[in-house]
Design an enzyme around this catalytic site. Structure first.
Site: not given
Length: 252
Positions: A80, A205, A233
């Site tokens: 991320s 996601d 995610h």
């Protein structure tokens, strides 16, 4: 001030960079297996976890600071926000980065003309506004979105909500500063110059659309992609065994 880096295991060097609002404890489930094969450098980003006292500068400044604490030829794995940092680290310090593993990552988190594979600016603005009113609730909302629609979603939400403040609460300045990285950074022009890369993404996601991962795999020369059809995610948690196998196979 140096960043907190926890070292575990022996073998080739592997750095782990976490996401927004959290700390390197997000990797706890995968760490025992990874430490059997690698010397793991689990980094707490500025203002987060045990690096809470480290001021948050620019994205490039953070890449420089991490590079100063890593040996040459390190494999860098970023999730991320950590994936954004990893891309910049590889671009600015190619001698430090042997290869990249980009997990639920994107070169640009915010939608803009010509780039629809991203969050709307209003979502990031909502996070920024929420930080002023209820920091804890805002971070919990981020965790829920990270698991939304994915396999083992309830388990992931419980685990990550519980560990949010295991190392203290991220500073307001850190959360705002790193949120600015998510809002402003556009690293698409870096892609052709990145090293050998494994792109790991979940098809469900909600924060970094899978199309962004596919774009990275198409635009980084020689990149290899692993996509989990039912992951959101945080595939390194929900699909830990498959994630570790893919990482080990890629690194060799």
């Amino acid at each position: 001030m140096t960043l907190h880096v926890e070292l575990l295991g022996k073998g080739p060097d592997l750095a782990l960079l976490h996401g927004w609002g959290l700390h390197s404890g997000v990797w706890d489930e995968a760490l025992p297996e990874l430490a059997k094969r690698f010397r793991v450098h689990a980094v707490d980003l500025p203002g987060h976890g045990h690096s809470a006292a480290a001021p948050v500068g620019s994205l490039d400044d953070t890449a420089d600071r991490i590079a100063a604490q890593l040996p040459t030829e390190t494999v860098v794995c970023g999730w991320s926000l950590g994936g954004l940092v990893a891309q910049r680290l590889a671009r600015l310090h190619p001698g430090k980065v042997r290869a990249l593993i980009l997990v639920s990552a994107t070169p640009c988190f915010t939608a803009r003309p010509g780039w629809p594979h991203a969050m709307k600016a209003a979502m990031l603005d909502g996070f920024a506004e929420g930080l002023h009113h209820d920091r804890e609730a805002t971070l919990a909302s981020f965790v829920r979105l990270s698991a939304l629609h994915g396999a083992r979603g309830r388990e992931a939400i419980r685990a990550f909500t519980k560990r949010l403040f295991d190392r203290g609460e991220p500073t307001a300045a850190a959360l705002a500063g790193t949120l600015d990285w998510l809002r402003e950074a556009d690293l698409r022009t870096d892609a052709p110059d990145l090293p050998r890369t494994l792109v790991v993404h979940g098809a469900r996601d909600a924060l970094a659309p899978v199309e962004a991962g596919r774009w990275l795999a198409e635009h980084i020369p020689g990149a290899h992609a692993v996509e989990f059809a039912d992951a959101a995610h945080i595939p390194f948690f929900t699909h830990r065994e498959s994630f570790v196998r893919a990482l080990e196979s890629f690194v060799g």
